[in-house]
Enzyme design. Structure first.
Site, mmCIF file in Angstrom:
data_model
loop_
_atom_site.group_PDB
_atom_site.id
_atom_site.type_symbol
_atom_site.label_atom_id
_atom_site.label_comp_id
_atom_site.label_asym_id
_atom_site.label_seq_id
_atom_site.Cartn_x
_atom_site.Cartn_y
_atom_site.Cartn_z
ATOM 1 N N GLU A 1 0.823 -1.210 0.000
ATOM 2 C CA GLU A 1 0.000 0.000 0.000
ATOM 3 C C GLU A 1 0.857 1.259 0.000
ATOM 4 O OE1 GLU A 1 -0.497 -2.668 1.856
ATOM 5 O OE2 GLU A 1 -2.334 -3.437 0.945
ATOM 6 N N HIS B 1 -11.916 -5.939 8.168
ATOM 7 C CA HIS B 1 -12.631 -5.606 6.934
ATOM 8 C C HIS B 1 -13.836 -4.740 7.228
ATOM 9 C CE1 HIS B 1 -10.477 -9.353 6.017
ATOM 10 N NE2 HIS B 1 -10.378 -8.884 4.793
#
Ligand SMILES: Cc1ncc(C[n+]2csc(CCOP(=O)(O)OP(=O)(O)O)c2C)c(N)n1
Ligand SMILES: [Mg+2]
Lengths: 332, 410
Positions: free
Chosen positions: A55, A124
């Protein structure tokens, strides 16, 4: 809402060669939530491609691309995985313009699914908007419906500042009132599911009144817009629901106008309570509308715990909790 | 099977500390002219040895030897010498200015001038460098005005960066010099992204990324390498191994086990190790890597072996962690002296001309300093206005910043 997001990307990619789209599983496969499906086939591999699982690298190269003159739209697969990129976002994307005396800037959009309600557990389900709104130089946007998602994303791509674009994943396939036991509804019947063809914009920094009312102002965004609507219906409280849509820049005028009218304010977000964006909203309302307030400002938010898996619905600030706050605000 | 009675932690330690006799036996040197020169389109797997050898052109007698010796004109080399001398004189002046309280802080590149100055000459207009705070030589070799750099160092009213950056964190888009970050390593993946963008756009520009030995330990270094390798980005990945990262010797970043150049091997990146104090070697190796990138053959990682001859910054005292005479014992010598010797050997330079150039440069630096100081220094004279503090956070000032500016009353 998935289609609306894809449509926005499609419109901008067709119109502007400088728009490139990439991220983990974004290219050939079209993204784990399908938001980029078909774009690689349509625009070629150098305009829409898969990225390594890194990322910080994704945001780092997006900054370089932006500085070159492209308009990168990078996807972080889940907002929960943005933290490795935090330094690139905070120290770099948000600062280039300032530190270079406006010589360099990076017009990038970071899209990321956020929020719970899908049994995603603590990795999540997070809503990290406050770790971005605290950073000067960033804009932070969060749509609650397909119409806004497309118009806001087009605005974000056209914007010359870095934009964090949070997509409540529970809304990808339909509105959600916060009742997990009720059957899922599709967007099709929702008035805001219609997205005009081609380019249109929803400007950053403008809130929308989702429900007019005189009793209490509800400040909310994302999934909580639908939850708050359900809470108002179920309690019968005459609530005015303001969908903020854009947290930075914030539509202060809309907030002040509504709170001065109702004299009451409830703030709802899914993110954890402490130091959440609700604290900023509460402070703004207290500073600007103190003499209009008839009852204390109330906040309904996720508990200050990680997002649990099995106890998801005890954690989620659903319509019952919001409803209780509405009634309490009305009582004093 | 070997066994240990108890486990113990290995913490790398330099071979000497203050008071000891300088020892560079761990660095790994090689004679000038020895390293081979593969064609730019060679498969990186075929020259992995070049990450462990040392590409050098200038020998101890000042001759240019071996396959990396290029046909650089005497005029180019005199310009190179001038760029390095100017960089050194500029640094000396800025260190003095810091001592005089005209600025808060300064970072010099003493002993490392060849790396940035020669590299810059191997790039083309429009290429973009993503430097650290120690690559002022890139700007100077690009002919960027000293006075503009000084205005930034002094954060004065003419500072284009409006007094927002620490000294040495320049930004000069026109000179192909990306805004320097104080956060180590972040610029590395950005350079790769810039290079990817150039490839996406079908352009012919390349990027050049810069990092120190210490900062190669950052995750962003590795992030950059994986992206550079995956997309074969047209980028030069420079690692300036000046042996030290503040007080930590290069072993703390992993240099004890491997050469930094070999970090590229795991990514299949062409990797070279070169003498950073040799202007001719830096130019030749940089030109090779630039040609490779521009031919769409992908990235090259280059470890420049050099020595940080001065303190890390004006806030540092290296006598506390390394022998004071370590710099004098550095086997690769001084880049200015080496190029000067080479030019004299070629009959293209003399002590007199050198002294004359030195005097010219000193006058040039002094003039620039007077000019810059007339526009203010950090604690004295005009500085950028407080109102400008609120500008450029966003392209257009949002309402909350306008309100805060009003609260400050400016
Ligand atoms: C992310 C980050 N961590 C730590 C620092 C503090 N710091 C500044 S310079 C430096 C040493 C860097 O050494 P090296 O990469 O070898 O470069 P050199 O100074 O030798 O040119 C450190 C630790 C920083 N600026 N940024
Ligand atoms: Mg170093």
């Amino acid at each position: 809402m998935v289609e609306a997001i894809r449509d926005a990307l499609d419109v901008k990619m067709a119109e502007d060669q400088k728009v490139v789209v990439f991220g983990e599983d974004v290219g050939y496969f079209g993204g784990v939530f399908r938001c980029t499906e078909g774009l690689q086939r349509k625009y070629g591999k150098s305009r829409c491609f898969d990225a390594p699982i890194n990322e910080s690298g994704i945001v780092g190269v997006a900054i370089g691309m932006g500085a070159y003159g492209l308009r990168p739209v990078a996807e972080i697969q889940f907002a929960d995985y943005v933290y490795p990129a935090y330094d690139q976002i905070v120290s770099e994307a948000a600062r280039l313009r300032y530190r270079s005396g406006a010589e360099f800037f990076a017009p990038l959009v970071l899209r990321m699914p956020c929020g719970g309600g899908i049994y995603g557990g603590q990795t999540h389900s997070q809503s990290p908007e406050a770790v971005f709104t605290h950073v000067c130089g960033l804009k932070t946007v969060i749509p609650s419906n397909p119409y806004d998602a497309k118009g806001l994303l087009i605005s974000a791509i056209e914007d010359d500042d870095p934009v964090i674009f949070l997509e409540p994943k529970r809304l990808y396939n339909g509105p959600f009132s916060g009742h997990p036991d009720q059957p899922a509804v599709a967007w099709a019947k929702h008035p805001l599911s219609e997205t005009p063809e081609g380019r249109y914009v929803v400007p950053l920094g403008k809130a929308a009144v989702r429900r007019e009312g005189k009793g209490v102002t509800v400040l909310c965004y994302g999934t909580m817009v639908h939850v708050s609507e359900a809470a108002a219906e179920e309690t019968g409280v005459d609530a005015e629901i303001l969908d903020l849509r854009s947290l930075i820049p914030l539509d202060i005028d809309a907030i002040v106008a509504s709170v001065e009218k109702t004299g009451r304010c409830v703030i709802v977000h899914e993110a954890t309570l402490t130091s959440g964006f609700g604290a900023e909203l509460a402070a703004q309302v207290a500073e600007r509308c103190f003499y209009a307030l008839e009852t204390p400002i109330r906040r309904v938010a996720g508990w200050d715990t990680p997002y649990p898996h099995a106890e998801e619905w005890s954690y989620f600030p659903g319509p019952e909790r919001v409803g209780r706050a509405l009634l309490a605000a009305m009582e004093g | 099977m070997p066994s240990a009675a108890r486990l113990s932690l290995h913490v790398p330690e330099p071979s000497v500390r203050p008071g000891g006799k300088p020892d560079f036996s761990h660095v790994g040197f090689a004679p000038a002219g020895e390293a081979r020169r593969p064609p730019v389109d060679a498969d990186p797997a075929e020259f992995r040895d070049l990450a462990y050898s040392l590409i050098r052109v200038l020998d101890d007698a000042g001759a240019a030897v071996g396959p990396w010796a290029e046909a650089l004109s005497a005029a180019d080399l005199r310009q190179g010498l001038r760029d390095m001398m100017l960089t050194r004189a500029y640094d000396a002046r800025m260190v003095l200015s810091q001592r005089q309280g005209k600025t808060s802080f300064y970072v010099q590149c003493l002993g490392e001038e060849a790396v940035a100055c020669a590299h810059r000459k191997a790039l083309a207009p429009g290429d973009m460098c993503f430097p650290t705070y120690r690559q002022q030589g890139l700007l100077i070799a690009a002919g960027w005005p000293l006075v503009d750099m000084m205005n930034s160092v002094f954060s004065n009213e003419k500072d284009r960066l409006k007094g927002r950056q620490l000294p040495t964190m320049y930004s000069a888009r026109e000179a192909g010099f990306f805004t320097v970050s104080g956060n180590l390593g972040t610029q590395y993946p950005q350079a790769v992204g810039w290079a990817m963008a150039s490839a996406i756009a079908g352009d012919d520009k390349i990027a050049s990324a810069w990092i120190g030995d210490g900062a190669t330990a950052e995750s962003d270094f590795h992030a950059a390498l994986v992206f550079a390798s995956v997309y074969r980005a047209p980028v030069i990945l420079n690692v300036v191994n000046n042996q030290w990262a503040i007080s930590s010797y290069q072993g703390i970043a992993g240099g004890e086990s491997v050469k930094f150049a070999s970090r590229g091997h795991g990514f299949g990146i062409a990797s070279l190790r070169a003498d950073g104090n040799d202007y001719l070697a830096v130019h030749a190796v940089s030109a090779w890597a630039a040609q490779r990138a521009r031919a769409n053959l992908g990235p090259t990682l280059i470890e420049w072996v050099t020595y940080r001859a001065a303190a890390h910054s004006t806030s540092d005292d290296p006598g506390k962690y390394r022998p004071r005479d370590e710099g004098a014992a550095w086997p690769l010598g001084d880049p200015l002296e080496r190029l000067k010797l080479h030019l004299i050997k070629r009959g293209e330079w003399s002590e007199e001309r050198h002294a004359q150039m030195r005097a010219e440069i000193d006058a040039e630096v002094l003039d620039a300093a007077r000019d810059a100081e007339s526009h203010g220094t950090l604690h004295d004279g005009p500085t950028p206005s407080p109102a400008s503090m609120f500008e450029d956070v966003y392209k257009d000032m949002p309402r909350h910043l306008r309100e805060q500016r009003q609260q400050l009353g400016v």
